[in-house]
Motif scaffolding. Structure first.
Motif, mmCIF file in Angstrom:
data_model
loop_
_atom_site.group_PDB
_atom_site.id
_atom_site.type_symbol
_atom_site.label_atom_id
_atom_site.label_comp_id
_atom_site.label_asym_id
_atom_site.label_seq_id
_atom_site.Cartn_x
_atom_site.Cartn_y
_atom_site.Cartn_z
ATOM 1 N N LEU A 106 47.853 50.060 42.555
ATOM 2 C CA LEU A 106 46.673 50.031 41.691
ATOM 3 C C LEU A 106 45.994 48.668 41.786
ATOM 4 O O LEU A 106 46.633 47.627 41.587
ATOM 5 C CB LEU A 106 47.071 50.319 40.247
ATOM 6 N N PRO A 107 44.693 48.642 42.067
ATOM 7 C CA PRO A 107 43.995 47.366 42.224
ATOM 8 C C PRO A 107 43.769 46.688 40.880
ATOM 9 O O PRO A 107 43.606 47.360 39.853
ATOM 10 C CB PRO A 107 42.659 47.772 42.850
ATOM 11 N N PRO A 108 43.750 45.363 40.842
ATOM 12 C CA PRO A 108 43.410 44.664 39.604
ATOM 13 C C PRO A 108 41.949 44.906 39.245
ATOM 14 O O PRO A 108 41.133 45.257 40.110
ATOM 15 C CB PRO A 108 43.671 43.197 39.937
ATOM 16 N N LEU A 109 41.626 44.702 38.003
ATOM 17 C CA LEU A 109 40.270 44.988 37.526
ATOM 18 C C LEU A 109 39.221 44.163 38.260
ATOM 19 O O LEU A 109 38.109 44.628 38.501
ATOM 20 C CB LEU A 109 40.203 44.733 36.014
ATOM 21 N N ARG A 110 39.577 42.944 38.644
ATOM 22 C CA ARG A 110 38.607 42.070 39.321
ATOM 23 C C ARG A 110 38.203 42.604 40.694
ATOM 24 O O ARG A 110 37.191 42.159 41.260
ATOM 25 C CB ARG A 110 39.186 40.659 39.461
ATOM 26 N N GLU A 111 38.973 43.538 41.236
ATOM 27 C CA GLU A 111 38.650 44.110 42.546
ATOM 28 C C GLU A 111 38.053 45.513 42.436
ATOM 29 O O GLU A 111 37.820 46.169 43.445
ATOM 30 C CB GLU A 111 39.910 44.153 43.420
ATOM 31 N N GLY B 280 44.340 39.780 32.929
ATOM 32 C CA GLY B 280 45.222 40.722 32.248
ATOM 33 C C GLY B 280 44.784 42.162 32.395
ATOM 34 O O GLY B 280 45.357 43.065 31.767
ATOM 35 N N ASN B 281 43.739 42.375 33.206
ATOM 36 C CA ASN B 281 43.255 43.712 33.567
ATOM 37 C C ASN B 281 42.780 44.518 32.358
ATOM 38 O O ASN B 281 42.256 43.946 31.413
ATOM 39 C CB ASN B 281 44.320 44.435 34.383
ATOM 40 N N VAL B 282 42.954 45.845 32.392
ATOM 41 C CA VAL B 282 42.368 46.705 31.362
ATOM 42 C C VAL B 282 42.949 46.389 29.990
ATOM 43 O O VAL B 282 42.251 46.433 28.982
ATOM 44 C CB VAL B 282 42.590 48.192 31.710
#
Length: 496
Positions: free
Chosen positions: A343-348, A394-396
């Motif tokens: 799962l990709p990080p939110l920044r990507e 810290g993503n979602v």
């Protein structure tokens, strides 16, 4: 300021001069302005207002309110709070305000007390035919004693939701995205859901690993059976075997009765092993044996039991790297990693941040609508800029809790840039080169070119992943002159 009550209307229809709770207070007090909240018919309210003026009172400022019931606390609260907020905005404070508690219903009086003692500095008065008009003596501190109880249930729910546990019935429709990166992962997860194979989900903390795991289970043939969660990082090493396989009465100190383990609890369904990378090596051996043989033996037992579970494992580590380092068994890795999702990080996730921010704000608004005085919030344009600028390490999960903080402290109906800036917590930069490449000790034989190649390899692989293997697009992302340059680097570094 007061609600018009039945006793006030009745007094205006008599010939005994000015009277009733409001009229009595105006006789003994000197007030520059009278603000009256009214839930009666327009003609009754106008007749009462004219009667007050004929008897020497200031022209009342009537605030018309439409209540479904004169005892509906929610509606009374919303009206009274709005009027108080408007007063404070116009005059700068409520220092000179007097609130009359007696007119109206007991529910109206109760709301006045709550508002007066928590949001204003207003003076409170009450009246009765026997004692006349007097200061209201409130014998307890509302803010200290009542408000914590009023909000306790809402606060408990907010605490429970801060961990952002996915709903048990989560499906792929609950995964919000528009980026190509997530579209591919969802497509792969849907394919994996149709099979009865183990799934390994890797990704940073807060990227939604459990949400994917539940969606896979709920779309599988096992959806009517148990989805059992085990947090491998939270089990003491000496209790791992008991947690997985159960134990018999007397198997060890404290084993007061037979207990089923996670495998039996999930029998026929799905066993979700969260943070599988935290599992000690000794426990990995026993887990591998159970997966290979399809049976378990409880601690203290002498008979094995057949179990039928589907394993979905998740980790925020790179398990292959852990295998190389000797921290995770290679044979267990390949047993778990039949179907893999990274799962990709939110920044990507290009285009997903604002979509998620709006969806999460809708969720918070929906959850908080029962809270006393809560105003449904929207983002201002300046707050949106801050949301899009932040890297969300810290993503979602970080985004959700930041939205919650912003709604908690925003005074108005719009979240300002100041509200959002206060809500975003500063964190150390996690976007640097991998594996602490800047922090290696310099020693005899240190090869700086190897470290530089390490950085090149990291970003080349990320660019290819982001573009689905399109070299021209990857070269453009990395600022290279052409796809030929990128191809040269790929060959030089041995990247397929």
């Amino acid at each position: 300021m007061a609600w018009i009550g039945y006793a006030d209307l009745a007094a205006s229809r008599s010939d005994e001069g000015i009277g009733g709770p409001i009229g009595g207070a105006l006789v003994v007090g000197d007030y520059e302005q009278v603000i009256l909240l009214a839930n009666y018919k327009n003609e009754d309210v106008k007749a009462y207002s004219d009667w007050l003026v004929r008897n020497g009172a200031p022209q009342p400022n009537i605030k018309k309110a439409t209540l479904s019931s004169p005892t509906n606390f929610r509606e009374i609260y919303q009206v009274a709070k709005r009027v108080l907020d408007d007063f404070a905005a116009e005059y700068g404070s409520t220092d000179q305000l007097t609130i009359h508690l007696s007119p109206g219903t007991p529910a109206m009086a109760a709301v006045w007390i709550i508002l007066a003692r928590t949001r204003t500095t207003a003076r409170l008065i009450q009246s009765s035919p026997e004692e006349g008009v007097k200061e209201a003596d409130i014998p307890f501190d509302i803010a200290a004693e009542f408000i914590p109880d009023l909000f306790s249930a809402h606060d408990k729910r907010r605490l429970e939701e801060s961990g952002e546990k996915p709903p048990e019935a989560a499906s792929f429709y609950d995964i919000n995205y528009r980026s190509k990166e997530m579209e591919r992962r969802v497509r792969d997860a849907k394919k994996a859901a149709l099979r009865n194979l183990p799934v390994l989900i890797e990704g940073e903390t807060g990227t939604g690993k459990e949400l994917f795991a539940r969606a896979i289970h709920n779309s599988s043939q096992r959806r009517s059976e148990t989805f059992h969660v085990v947090n491998c990082g939270a089990i003491p090493a000496e209790l791992v075997e008991s947690e997985f396989f159960g134990h018999t009465k007397g198997a060890f100190t404290g084993a007061l009765k037979d207990r089923k383990g996670a495998f039996e609890a999930a029998n026929g369904g799905t066993l979700f092993l969260d943070e599988i990378g935290e599992l000690p090596l000794a426990a990995q051996v026993k887990l591998l044996r159970a997966l290979h043989e399809g049976e378990i033996t409880p601690v203290g037992g002498d008979k094995s039991r057949k179990v039928d579970v589907r394993i979905i494992a998740a980790t925020n580590r790179n398990l292959m790297a852990e295998v190389v380092e000797g921290n995770f068994r290679e044979d267990l890795y390949y047993r778990l990693a039949i179907a893999t999702l990274d799962l990709p990080p939110l920044r990507e996730r290009e285009g997903d941040v604002w979509l998620l921010a709006e969806r999460l704000l809708e969720q918070v608004n929906r959850s908080a609508r029962e809270e006393p005085g809560y105003k449904q919030k929207t983002f201002s344009a300046s707050a949106k800029k801050l949301v899009l600028k932040h890297s969300w390490p810290g993503n979602v999960r970080e985004l959700l809790n930041t939205v919650k903080r912003a709604t908690l402290f925003a005074d108005g109906e719009e979240i300002s840039s100041e509200d959002m800036a206060r809500a975003i917590r500063a964190v150390p930069n996690r976007d640097g080169p991998p594996d602490g490449v800047l922090n290696h000790e310099i020693y005899e034989g240190f090869a700086i070119e190897d470290r530089i190649d390490q950085v090149k390899r990291h970003y080349l692989e990320r660019a290819l992943e982001k573009t689905g293997g399109n070299k021209a697009q990857a070269a453009k992302l990395l600022g290279l002159k052409s796809a030929q340059t990128l191809t040269y680097w790929l060959e030089k570094l041995g990247i397929a």
